[in-house]
Scaffold this active site. Structure first.
Site, PDB file in Angstrom:
ATOM      1  N   HIS A  17      45.872  43.823  44.961  1.00 29.23           N
ATOM      2  CA  HIS A  17      46.035  44.988  45.831  1.00 29.23           C
ATOM      3  C   HIS A  17      47.014  44.672  46.961  1.00 29.23           C
ATOM      4  O   HIS A  17      47.906  45.470  47.269  1.00 29.23           O
ATOM      5  CB  HIS A  17      44.694  45.393  46.464  1.00 29.23           C
ATOM      6  N   LYS A  41      28.797  56.244  41.279  1.00 33.82           N
ATOM      7  CA  LYS A  41      29.169  54.860  41.029  1.00 33.82           C
ATOM      8  C   LYS A  41      28.397  53.923  41.959  1.00 33.82           C
ATOM      9  O   LYS A  41      28.203  54.232  43.135  1.00 33.82           O
ATOM     10  CB  LYS A  41      30.682  54.690  41.243  1.00 33.82           C
ATOM     11  N   ARG A  90      49.375  46.126  35.810  1.00 37.79           N
ATOM     12  CA  ARG A  90      49.274  44.727  35.387  1.00 37.79           C
ATOM     13  C   ARG A  90      49.745  44.544  33.960  1.00 37.79           C
ATOM     14  O   ARG A  90      50.189  43.462  33.586  1.00 37.79           O
ATOM     15  CB  ARG A  90      47.825  44.245  35.483  1.00 37.79           C
ATOM     16  N   SER A 128      39.363  43.615  40.692  1.00 33.14           N
ATOM     17  CA  SER A 128      38.087  43.637  41.412  1.00 33.14           C
ATOM     18  C   SER A 128      36.937  43.292  40.482  1.00 33.14           C
ATOM     19  O   SER A 128      35.978  42.634  40.887  1.00 33.14           O
ATOM     20  CB  SER A 128      37.873  45.010  42.053  1.00 33.14           C
TER      21      SER A 128
END
Length: 154
Positions: A17, A41, A90, A128
């Site tokens: 990040h 969540k 990514r 994460s």
């Protein structure tokens, strides 16, 4: 003024990040790091910690702001007068997913453009999800979490 939103759960913030924000900084007058809140969540870390870690990471950058929000990112862009959404890539899987979201956002608000930044190669394995697993297993996090975040501070 060119304002961009970098949205995510940042549960927790990672060096990936940080890398994306640092790449985006020269292009925008203001970057708003927006922590999305989804009541469905379950997060590993409290919102207050996630905000603090991001603020610590970018404390020296006065044009980086941290907020939390609910709802669609594209709606947040309208509320914050932001013309851009920042996304990191990514790999090709990220590209496939993010390009679909970008197209949907463009349909919802044609004035908002999504800008993609490629991850630095050595950070492509950082996410994460990986960091949460490392934390759970008490592994070394030096290569995964920004030092300035103050992750280990009480």
């Amino acid at each position: 003024m060119k304002t961009a939103i970098f949205a995510g759960s940042f549960d927790p913030i990672t060096k990936g990040h940080e890398d994306i924000v640092l790449k985006a900084l020269p292009l925008f007058d203001e970057i708003i790091i927006a922590i999305g809140i989804n009541i469905d969540k379950k997060y590993a870390f409290p919102l207050e910690n996630r905000i603090k870690w991001i603020e610590n990471t970018f404390a020296e950058y006065k044009n980086v702001k941290v907020i939390s929000y609910e709802g669609l990112t594209v709606d947040l862009c309208k509320r914050m007068n932001a013309g851009f959404i920042i996304r990191g890539l990514r790999n090709t899987t990220d590209f496939e997913y993010e390009s679909i979201i970008a197209e949907a956002n463009k349909k919802l608000n044609p004035d908002v453009e999504t800008v993609f930044f490629l991850s630095t190669p050595e950070l492509r394995c950082v996410s994460s999800t990986v960091v949460r697993d490392l934390v759970k297993n008490k592994a070394e996090l030096t290569d995964f979490i920004p030092e300035k975040a103050g992750f280990y501070e009480k």
